[in-house]
Design a protein around this motif. Structure first.
Motif, short mmCIF file in Angstrom:
data_model
loop_
_atom_site.label_atom_id
_atom_site.label_comp_id
_atom_site.label_asym_id
_atom_site.label_seq_id
_atom_site.Cartn_x
_atom_site.Cartn_y
_atom_site.Cartn_z
N LYS A 11 5.12 -1.12 -0.70
CA LYS A 11 3.75 -1.65 -0.55
C LYS A 11 2.71 -0.59 -0.86
O LYS A 11 1.67 -0.88 -1.47
CB LYS A 11 3.55 -2.17 0.88
N PHE A 12 3.00 0.65 -0.46
CA PHE A 12 2.09 1.76 -0.74
C PHE A 12 1.90 1.91 -2.25
O PHE A 12 0.79 2.02 -2.76
CB PHE A 12 2.65 3.04 -0.14
N MET A 13 3.05 1.86 -2.95
CA MET A 13 3.01 2.05 -4.39
C MET A 13 2.26 0.90 -5.07
O MET A 13 1.42 1.12 -5.94
CB MET A 13 4.46 2.15 -4.87
N LEU A 14 2.55 -0.34 -4.62
CA LEU A 14 1.82 -1.50 -5.16
C LEU A 14 0.33 -1.36 -4.95
O LEU A 14 -0.48 -1.63 -5.85
CB LEU A 14 2.29 -2.78 -4.47
N GLY A 15 -0.04 -0.91 -3.73
CA GLY A 15 -1.46 -0.75 -3.41
C GLY A 15 -2.11 0.26 -4.34
O GLY A 15 -3.18 0.01 -4.89
N MET A 16 -1.43 1.40 -4.54
CA MET A 16 -1.98 2.44 -5.41
C MET A 16 -2.20 1.89 -6.82
O MET A 16 -3.22 2.17 -7.46
CB MET A 16 -1.03 3.64 -5.48
N ILE A 17 -1.22 1.10 -7.30
CA ILE A 17 -1.36 0.55 -8.65
C ILE A 17 -2.54 -0.41 -8.71
O ILE A 17 -3.38 -0.34 -9.62
CB ILE A 17 -0.05 -0.16 -9.07
N SER A 18 -2.65 -1.29 -7.69
CA SER A 18 -3.72 -2.29 -7.77
C SER A 18 -5.09 -1.65 -7.58
O SER A 18 -6.10 -2.17 -8.05
CB SER A 18 -3.49 -3.41 -6.75
N LEU A 19 -5.14 -0.47 -6.91
CA LEU A 19 -6.43 0.21 -6.75
C LEU A 19 -7.01 0.64 -8.09
O LEU A 19 -8.22 0.85 -8.21
CB LEU A 19 -6.26 1.44 -5.85
N THR A 20 -6.15 0.79 -9.11
CA THR A 20 -6.66 1.27 -10.39
C THR A 20 -7.46 0.20 -11.13
O THR A 20 -8.18 0.54 -12.04
CB THR A 20 -5.50 1.73 -11.30
N ASN A 21 -7.31 -1.09 -10.75
CA ASN A 21 -8.08 -2.08 -11.50
C ASN A 21 -8.66 -3.19 -10.63
O ASN A 21 -8.54 -4.36 -10.94
CB ASN A 21 -7.24 -2.68 -12.65
N ILE A 22 -9.26 -2.79 -9.48
CA ILE A 22 -10.01 -3.78 -8.70
C ILE A 22 -11.50 -3.53 -8.93
O ILE A 22 -11.96 -2.38 -8.81
CB ILE A 22 -9.67 -3.67 -7.20
N GLU A 23 -12.27 -4.59 -9.25
CA GLU A 23 -13.70 -4.43 -9.51
C GLU A 23 -14.51 -4.66 -8.22
O GLU A 23 -15.38 -3.88 -7.88
CB GLU A 23 -14.15 -5.44 -10.58
N ASN A 24 -14.16 -5.74 -7.50
CA ASN A 24 -14.88 -6.16 -6.30
C ASN A 24 -14.80 -5.08 -5.20
O ASN A 24 -13.72 -4.63 -4.83
CB ASN A 24 -14.26 -7.48 -5.82
N ALA A 25 -15.95 -4.68 -4.67
CA ALA A 25 -15.98 -3.59 -3.69
C ALA A 25 -15.29 -3.96 -2.39
O ALA A 25 -14.55 -3.15 -1.83
CB ALA A 25 -17.42 -3.19 -3.42
N GLN A 49 -10.52 -3.40 1.25
CA GLN A 49 -9.40 -4.04 1.94
C GLN A 49 -8.07 -3.43 1.48
O GLN A 49 -7.23 -3.00 2.28
CB GLN A 49 -9.44 -5.55 1.66
N THR A 50 -7.88 -3.37 0.15
CA THR A 50 -6.63 -2.83 -0.40
C THR A 50 -6.46 -1.36 -0.02
O THR A 50 -5.37 -0.91 0.32
CB THR A 50 -6.63 -2.96 -1.93
N LEU A 51 -7.59 -0.63 -0.06
CA LEU A 51 -7.52 0.80 0.26
C LEU A 51 -7.03 1.01 1.69
O LEU A 51 -6.14 1.83 1.94
CB LEU A 51 -8.92 1.42 0.08
N VAL A 52 -7.57 0.22 2.62
CA VAL A 52 -7.18 0.36 4.03
C VAL A 52 -5.68 0.09 4.19
O VAL A 52 -4.94 0.87 4.80
CB VAL A 52 -8.00 -0.61 4.91
N GLU A 53 -5.22 -1.02 3.57
CA GLU A 53 -3.79 -1.36 3.70
C GLU A 53 -2.92 -0.30 3.06
O GLU A 53 -1.87 0.08 3.60
CB GLU A 53 -3.52 -2.72 3.04
N THR A 54 -3.35 0.21 1.90
CA THR A 54 -2.54 1.19 1.18
C THR A 54 -2.42 2.48 1.98
O THR A 54 -1.33 3.04 2.10
CB THR A 54 -3.17 1.48 -0.19
N VAL A 55 -3.54 2.94 2.52
CA VAL A 55 -3.50 4.18 3.30
C VAL A 55 -2.61 4.00 4.52
O VAL A 55 -1.81 4.87 4.86
CB VAL A 55 -4.93 4.61 3.71
N ASN A 56 -2.71 2.83 5.17
CA ASN A 56 -1.89 2.54 6.33
C ASN A 56 -0.39 2.60 5.98
O ASN A 56 0.39 3.30 6.63
CB ASN A 56 -2.25 1.15 6.87
N ASN A 57 -0.02 1.90 4.88
CA ASN A 57 1.40 1.90 4.48
C ASN A 57 1.85 3.30 4.08
O ASN A 57 2.96 3.72 4.42
CB ASN A 57 1.60 0.94 3.30
N GLY A 58 0.98 4.03 3.35
CA GLY A 58 1.35 5.37 2.90
C GLY A 58 1.56 6.31 4.08
O GLY A 58 2.52 7.07 4.12
N ALA A 59 0.66 6.22 5.07
CA ALA A 59 0.78 7.10 6.24
C ALA A 59 2.06 6.79 7.00
O ALA A 59 2.80 7.71 7.39
CB ALA A 59 -0.43 6.92 7.15
#
Lengths: 255, 166
Positions: B99-113, B118-128
């Motif tokens: 999930k962390f890896m998926l989040g990192m990938i999707s962070l590269t092409n999200i336009e909506n702030a 939302q994705t950033l919070v989930e990604t950091v949580n999974n990564g930690a």
């Protein structure tokens, strides 16, 4: 004074051979140091040792420091082999307790090197089973477990073949990751099973760099900081290769 | 709930065996590795069912694996790492890593702030979670080895033999 039975040169060479075997078989730095010192003590020598990830530097001294021998040896990055680690551990105690000679050590090392690995089908089958076990632990059902089994077996087969034709080790992991996740991804596209994402996530777990990461922490805790950091980076690059494989498949299949 | 934990522990043992075979362990150690792997899994999932976080649950599982691995090393006459490394691998947080890896990938092409946040919070949580579980597994396995280093049974056995000879 007790006269030494072996000359410093043959002792140094056999010690380096043993150290290189341990390093490529997946022993941590402290184990390598302790084992080599134990064998050297058994043969009546003292050692000074520098262990790095890809090379060993050794000086053997006799107790009066009259004779010494120094050599540097590169270690090869072969696969993990715990049978070798176990065999060398026995060997080191035999040297200490039963006063083995260098000739006996050489024979034992050659015997350990010739020991067979498990048959390929057994490895493929049981690693596939481990893959489905991961899927079950993550909450998948029997259909997803079957998908993971197939994906893992074919992925591992690809990795073995890639290693055989001597691709870059990280590239081998990448190829295996692409293959395994592609198969699991096909299952997701054709809606096989209720939670195909579980199969997709767990199909590449047979590639996780368990030995580098755990040895890294062990080395760091025991103060071998340099080796610990190097092992951690090695593990991270393997993890990155797995991630790149998943990324590629998601690009291709638009999951 | 209880059966679910038991089933997961059962399969954790098989995950351990798969890696044991991959690492070419001696044949006599395979059954103990299944038992230790299953035990580690059982401890981790039981602790988690009491509401303890995945990081500490993995740590307890790994410490138990480390201690039993040392005992088993003397019984089966093989170094402890042969038992401990395959046995903790089933506890590796694969889904968090994914999930962390998926989040990192999707962070590269999200336009909506908002979606980005939302994705950033989930990604950091999974990564930690992933990172700390990995650290917990490594230290958990290493701690028993560090604690019992001074009184290695192999060493004391050796000393006894020497005394008996003398």
């Amino acid at each position: 004074m007790e006269t030494l039975k072996e000359d410093a040169q043959s002792v140094g060479n056999i010690l380096l051979e043993i150290g290189a075997l341990l390093m490529s078989s997946g022993a941590n730095s402290n184990r390598i140091r302790v084992t080599m010192e134990r064998i050297a003590n058994g043969l009546g020598y003292k050692t000074e040792l520098l262990i790095t990830h890809r090379a060993l530097m050794l000086t053997v001294l006799d107790k009066d420091q009259q004779y010494f021998f120094s050599r540097l040896k590169r270690t090869s990055p072969h696969g993990v082999n715990f049978r070798m680690v176990s065999g060398i551990s026995h060997l080191s105690w035999n040297v200490l307790e039963q006063r083995w000679t260098v000739a006996q050590i050489t024979t034992e090392i050659n015997r350990l090197k010739a020991l067979p690995h498990y048959p390929r089908l057994v490895v493929l089958g049981l690693v596939g089973l481990a893959g489905s076990a991961f899927c079950r632990i993550a909450g998948g059902s029997y259909i997803e477990m079957l998908v993971t089994f197939v994906a893992t077996v074919i992925g591992l087969f690809v990795r073995q073949e890639a290693i055989r034709v001597k691709f870059n080790p990280y590239l081998c992991v990448y190829f295996a990751s692409v293959t395994a996740s592609f198969i699991a991804g096909l299952a997701e596209i054709y809606h096989i099973g209720a939670q195909p994402d579980k199969a997709f996530a767990t199909s590449v777990l047979f590639l996780v760099p368990g030995v580098p990461l755990i040895n890294s922490v062990t080395d760091l805790l025991e103060g071998n900081l340099q080796n610990g950091i190097i092992r951690a980076i090695n593990g991270l690059i393997i993890a990155f290769s797995i991630a790149m494989g998943l990324f590629t498949v998601r690009m291709i299949l638009h999951i | 709930m209880l059966t679910e934990i038991l089933i997961k522990g059962f399969w954790a043992g098989f995950a351990a065996i798969g890696f044991a075979i991959l690492f070419n362990v001696p044949q006599r150690t395979i059954l103990p590795i299944w038992c230790i792997g299953a035990m580690g899994g059982l401890i981790k999932f039981t602790t988690m069912s009491f509401g303890i976080s995945v990081v500490f649950a993995s740590f307890f599982g790994a410490v138990a694996v480390g201690f039993v691995a040392i005992q088993m090393a003397h019984v089966k006459d093989s170094p402890p790492l042969i038992f401990s490394i395959p046995s903790v691998i089933p506890m590796i947080p694969g889904v968090f890593a994914y999930k962390f890896m998926l989040g990192m990938i999707s962070l590269t092409n999200i336009e909506n702030a908002d979606a980005y946040l939302q994705t950033l919070v989930e990604t950091v949580n999974n990564g930690a979670k992933m990172m700390f579980v990995l650290i917990a597994l490594g230290t958990g396995v290493a701690i028993p080895m560090l604690l019992t280093r001074k009184e290695s049974v192999k060493n004391s056995k050796f000393n006894k033999k020497k005394k008996a000879l003398a």
